[in-house]
Design a protein around this motif. Structure first.
Motif, mmCIF file in Angstrom:
data_model
loop_
_atom_site.group_PDB
_atom_site.id
_atom_site.type_symbol
_atom_site.label_atom_id
_atom_site.label_comp_id
_atom_site.label_asym_id
_atom_site.label_seq_id
_atom_site.Cartn_x
_atom_site.Cartn_y
_atom_site.Cartn_z
ATOM 1 N N GLU A 141 42.860 51.414 43.341
ATOM 2 C CA GLU A 141 42.715 50.505 42.210
ATOM 3 C C GLU A 141 44.076 50.262 41.542
ATOM 4 N N VAL A 142 44.384 48.980 41.288
ATOM 5 C CA VAL A 142 45.658 48.592 40.684
ATOM 6 C C VAL A 142 45.420 48.179 39.231
ATOM 7 N N VAL A 143 46.134 48.791 38.299
ATOM 8 C CA VAL A 143 45.934 48.500 36.874
ATOM 9 C C VAL A 143 47.264 48.064 36.241
ATOM 10 N N PRO A 144 47.443 46.755 36.005
ATOM 11 C CA PRO A 144 48.688 46.295 35.375
ATOM 12 C C PRO A 144 48.605 46.494 33.865
ATOM 13 N N LEU A 145 49.676 46.968 33.264
ATOM 14 C CA LEU A 145 49.691 47.200 31.815
ATOM 15 C C LEU A 145 50.543 46.143 31.128
ATOM 16 N N SER A 146 50.099 45.771 29.932
ATOM 17 C CA SER A 146 50.765 44.731 29.161
ATOM 18 C C SER A 146 52.162 45.185 28.710
ATOM 19 N N GLY A 147 53.132 44.290 28.826
ATOM 20 C CA GLY A 147 54.489 44.598 28.381
ATOM 21 C C GLY A 147 55.371 43.376 28.488
ATOM 22 N N PRO A 148 56.657 43.547 28.181
ATOM 23 C CA PRO A 148 57.516 42.365 28.104
ATOM 24 C C PRO A 148 57.938 41.836 29.473
ATOM 25 N N SER A 149 57.960 40.532 29.601
ATOM 26 C CA SER A 149 58.538 39.857 30.751
ATOM 27 C C SER A 149 59.575 38.882 30.217
ATOM 28 N N SER A 150 60.831 39.065 30.631
ATOM 29 C CA SER A 150 61.879 38.169 30.118
ATOM 30 C C SER A 150 61.577 36.725 30.516
ATOM 31 N N LEU A 151 60.920 36.552 31.681
ATOM 32 C CA LEU A 151 60.631 35.191 32.147
ATOM 33 C C LEU A 151 59.655 34.484 31.213
ATOM 34 N N LEU B 151 48.497 35.625 33.217
ATOM 35 C CA LEU B 151 49.136 35.126 34.438
ATOM 36 C C LEU B 151 50.045 36.180 35.052
ATOM 37 N N LEU B 152 50.884 36.817 34.205
ATOM 38 C CA LEU B 152 51.830 37.781 34.772
ATOM 39 C C LEU B 152 51.176 39.117 35.106
ATOM 40 N N LEU B 153 50.156 39.494 34.352
ATOM 41 C CA LEU B 153 49.409 40.696 34.735
ATOM 42 C C LEU B 153 48.777 40.475 36.115
ATOM 43 N N ALA B 154 48.200 39.274 36.319
ATOM 44 C CA ALA B 154 47.563 38.969 37.605
ATOM 45 C C ALA B 154 48.588 38.921 38.732
ATOM 46 N N LEU B 155 49.747 38.338 38.452
ATOM 47 C CA LEU B 155 50.785 38.258 39.484
ATOM 48 C C LEU B 155 51.260 39.656 39.884
ATOM 49 N N ALA B 156 51.554 40.501 38.888
ATOM 50 C CA ALA B 156 52.014 41.861 39.188
ATOM 51 C C ALA B 156 50.955 42.611 39.995
ATOM 52 N N ALA B 157 49.696 42.421 39.629
ATOM 53 C CA ALA B 157 48.613 43.161 40.275
ATOM 54 C C ALA B 157 48.236 42.597 41.638
ATOM 55 N N SER B 158 48.739 41.409 41.972
ATOM 56 C CA SER B 158 48.325 40.754 43.222
ATOM 57 C C SER B 158 48.977 41.368 44.452
ATOM 58 N N GLY B 159 50.181 41.899 44.300
ATOM 59 C CA GLY B 159 50.940 42.351 45.457
ATOM 60 C C GLY B 159 51.543 41.188 46.233
ATOM 61 N N LEU B 160 51.396 39.972 45.724
ATOM 62 C CA LEU B 160 51.993 38.795 46.369
ATOM 63 C C LEU B 160 53.435 38.645 45.883
ATOM 64 N N ASN B 161 54.112 37.614 46.358
ATOM 65 C CA ASN B 161 55.536 37.472 46.037
ATOM 66 C C ASN B 161 55.774 37.238 44.538
ATOM 67 N N GLY B 162 56.489 38.158 43.902
ATOM 68 C CA GLY B 162 56.833 38.036 42.495
ATOM 69 C C GLY B 162 58.278 37.595 42.306
ATOM 70 N N GLN B 232 36.553 46.317 31.862
ATOM 71 C CA GLN B 232 36.036 46.095 33.219
ATOM 72 C C GLN B 232 36.958 45.227 34.085
ATOM 73 N N GLY B 233 38.211 45.093 33.703
ATOM 74 C CA GLY B 233 39.128 44.259 34.465
ATOM 75 C C GLY B 233 39.361 44.769 35.875
ATOM 76 N N TRP B 234 39.578 43.845 36.806
ATOM 77 C CA TRP B 234 39.869 44.240 38.184
ATOM 78 C C TRP B 234 40.662 43.166 38.904
ATOM 79 N N THR B 235 41.346 43.584 39.965
ATOM 80 C CA THR B 235 42.063 42.677 40.857
ATOM 81 C C THR B 235 41.635 42.967 42.285
ATOM 82 N N HIS B 236 41.294 41.930 43.024
ATOM 83 C CA HIS B 236 41.007 42.099 44.447
ATOM 84 C C HIS B 236 41.952 41.177 45.201
ATOM 85 N N SER B 237 42.652 41.742 46.172
ATOM 86 C CA SER B 237 43.712 41.025 46.860
ATOM 87 C C SER B 237 43.578 41.291 48.360
#
Lengths: 263, 263
Positions: A141-151, B151-162, B232-237
Motif C-alpha cells: 500500500e502506497v500512502v502519499p503525505l501532504s507537503g510542499p511542492s515547489s512546482l 493532483l500531486l499526491l496522486a502523481l507521487a503515489a502513481s509510480g508513473l513519470n514524475g 479511506q484513500g487509496w491508489t491503484h496503479s
C-alpha cells in the motif's frame, strides 16, 4: 505466492530549504503535524541521500520525539541513475528480486517504510517513482503525505493557467538546442493554453531567464518563483515585454521555478 | 500613480475532504501549523464559496483561535464564470477598476488578504488565477502556502513519470469525443514520456475508468487515486491489461485523479 506485505510505503515530503545557505525554516512552516508524527515513528527509510535524511529526522525529533534513536534507524539510499536499476524508465514488471523489490523488504516483514528525497515530494521532479511502481507491483500500500511542492507553489503563485499545465523538467543547456526547446514550449503552450513549468540548476537561473527573455514573444507571460516557502521567497509574474523593460536579477544559489503561458 | 499596496495576498490551502460524506479529517492531517496560524489572523478573504470558507475557519479556530469573531470577517466570493469577469482566460492587463482589481482593495488599505477554494490549493484546478494575476499587475505580493494538492499526491503515489507530467483537467463527456481525446493523450504521453493527469466529476468516475480501459493500449500504465489524504484513500496503479483482468469499482461520491503513461 508471496506473503502479502503488511507494511505501507509512506511518501514523506521534505522542506524546500535544502542547499540554500542560511535558509533553514521551521518544520511546521511547511509540513503538517501528521506527516511529522509519521516521520517520527518510522524505523525504515529509503532516501535520495542518507545524510540529509538524518538531518531531516533531527528536525523532526525537535517537534515530535523519534520512536527510536536516530542511530538505530535503517536508512538505505536509492540506486543512483546509471549505476544499475536507476534508469529514469519505470520498470515494466519489478520483481522482489530486483534492486527496487529488495528495497521493499521491510514491508514484507510488516514494517512501514518511508520514501524521502532532499526537498519537496519524493518521486516528483526527484527520484523514487521506480520504488513506488515496485510497491504497486508487489501489493504494498502506497500512502502519499501532504507537503510542499515547489512546482505547485510556483504555479499557484504565477497567476497563469492552473486548469491545464505541464512540468517539463530541465531545458537543454546548449544554446541553440535550448532556444529550439523554448520556442517549442511556447507553441505548445499557445496551442493547448497550457502553462509550461520548468526548473534549472540554481547557478544557471540567470542564463535560463536571459534565454527565455530572448526567445519568447513579447506577449507571452513569464513567471519566476525563487525560494518559495523560504523567508526571502518571491514570485514575479509579467509579460516578456514587461520583464525586458524591468530586468530582475536571479539568485544563483536559490532554486527557481519558471512558468510560461503564451496567449 | 497608485499607492503601493502593503497587504499581501496569501494563497491558502484547504483540506481535500470537501463534499465527501463523513470524511472530515483533522486540519493538522494535511495543513502545516504555519498556514493554520495565518488563516487564524486574516480578516479579509476572497473565496470560491463563502459558506464553506466559514466552515473551514471554524476548523481553524479549533486549532488556533481566530484573531477576530467569524461574523466580523470580510469574505467576498470570486466572480462566477460567465457572470462577468469570471472567464477562464487570464486578463491581459487587470486594472484596479475591474472586478479582480476591486477584490484586492483590502491590500491597498494595508490588510493581508487570503484566497481560498473549496479543496486543495487555490488557482490550481480551481478558480483564483485571475485574482493572482491581478495582484501581480498591481504590485501586491503573492505568498503561496504549503498544503495538499490531490493532483500531486496522486502523481507521487502513481509510480508513473514524475520528471515530466501534464494536468489536462476534464475530458469531454460525450463518448466519441472522449475516446478521441483519450487516444490523443496516449499518443502525447508516449511521444514525450509524459504522465497525463485528469479529473472527473465523482459520479462519472466509473464511466471514465471504463472509457480509459476501452480506449487505451494494454501496455499503457493507468493509475487511479481516490480520496487521497482521507481515511479511506487509496491508489491503484497497473497496466491496462492488468486492470482489465482485475476490475475495481470506483466510488461515485469521492473525488478521483486519473493518470496514464504510455510506454
Amino acid at each position: 505466492m508471496n506473503k502479502t506485505p503488511t507494511g505501507k510505503l509512506y511518501l514523506m515530503p521534505n522542506t524546500l530549504d535544502f542547499g540554500v545557505p542560511g535558509a533553514e525554516v521551521d518544520l511546521q512552516q511547511v509540513l503538517p503535524l501528521h506527516a511529522i508524527q509519521i516521520a517520527a515513528r518510522l524505523g525504515h527509510w529509503v532516501a535520495e541521500n542518507a545524510k540529509t535524511t538524518r538531518a531531516f529526522l533531527k528536525r523532526v525529533d525537535a517537534v515530535q520525539a523519534l520512536a527510536q534513536p536516530l542511530q538505530s534507524l535503517q536508512i538505505v539510499e536509492l540506486p543512483r541513475p546509471g549505476k544499475g536499476g536507476g534508469s529514469s524508465k519505470t520498470p515494466a514488471s519489478p520483481s522482489p528480486t530486483d534492486a527496487w523489490g529488495a528495497l521493499l523488504a521491510p514491508t514484507l516483514a510488516g514494517h512501514d517504510l518511508g520514501l524521502i528525497s532532499e526537498a519537496g515530494l519524493p518521486a516528483i521532479a526527484d527520484p523514487g517513482a521506480q520504488l513506488v511502481a515496485a510497491a504497486h507491483a508487489q501489493g504494498v500500500e502506497v500512502v502519499p503525505l501532504s507537503g510542499p511542492s515547489s512546482l505547485l507553489l510556483a504555479l499557484a503563485a504565477s497567476g497563469l493557467n492552473g486548469q491545464s499545465f505541464a512540468f517539463v523538467g530541465y531545458l537543454p543547456v546548449e544554446g541553440p538546442a535550448r532556444m529550439t526547446r523554448i520556442r517549442e514550449l511556447e507553441v505548445l503552450s499557445q496551442k493547448a493554453q497550457q502553462t509550461q513549468l520548468m526548473i534549472e540548476t540554481p547557478y544557471r537561473n540567470e542564463a535560463l531567464l536571459q534565454a527565455l527573455l530572448q526567445g519568447l514573444r513579447p506577449t507571452t507571460r513569464l513567471s519566476v518563483s525563487c525560494g518559495l516557502s523560504l523567508t526571502q521567497g518571491w514570485t514575479h509574474s509579467a509579460t516578456v515585454a514587461q520583464w525586458r523593460t524591468q530586468p530582475r536579477a536571479l539568485p544563483d544559489k536559490v532554486p527557481a521555478v519558471f512558468a510560461l503561458l503564451a496567449p
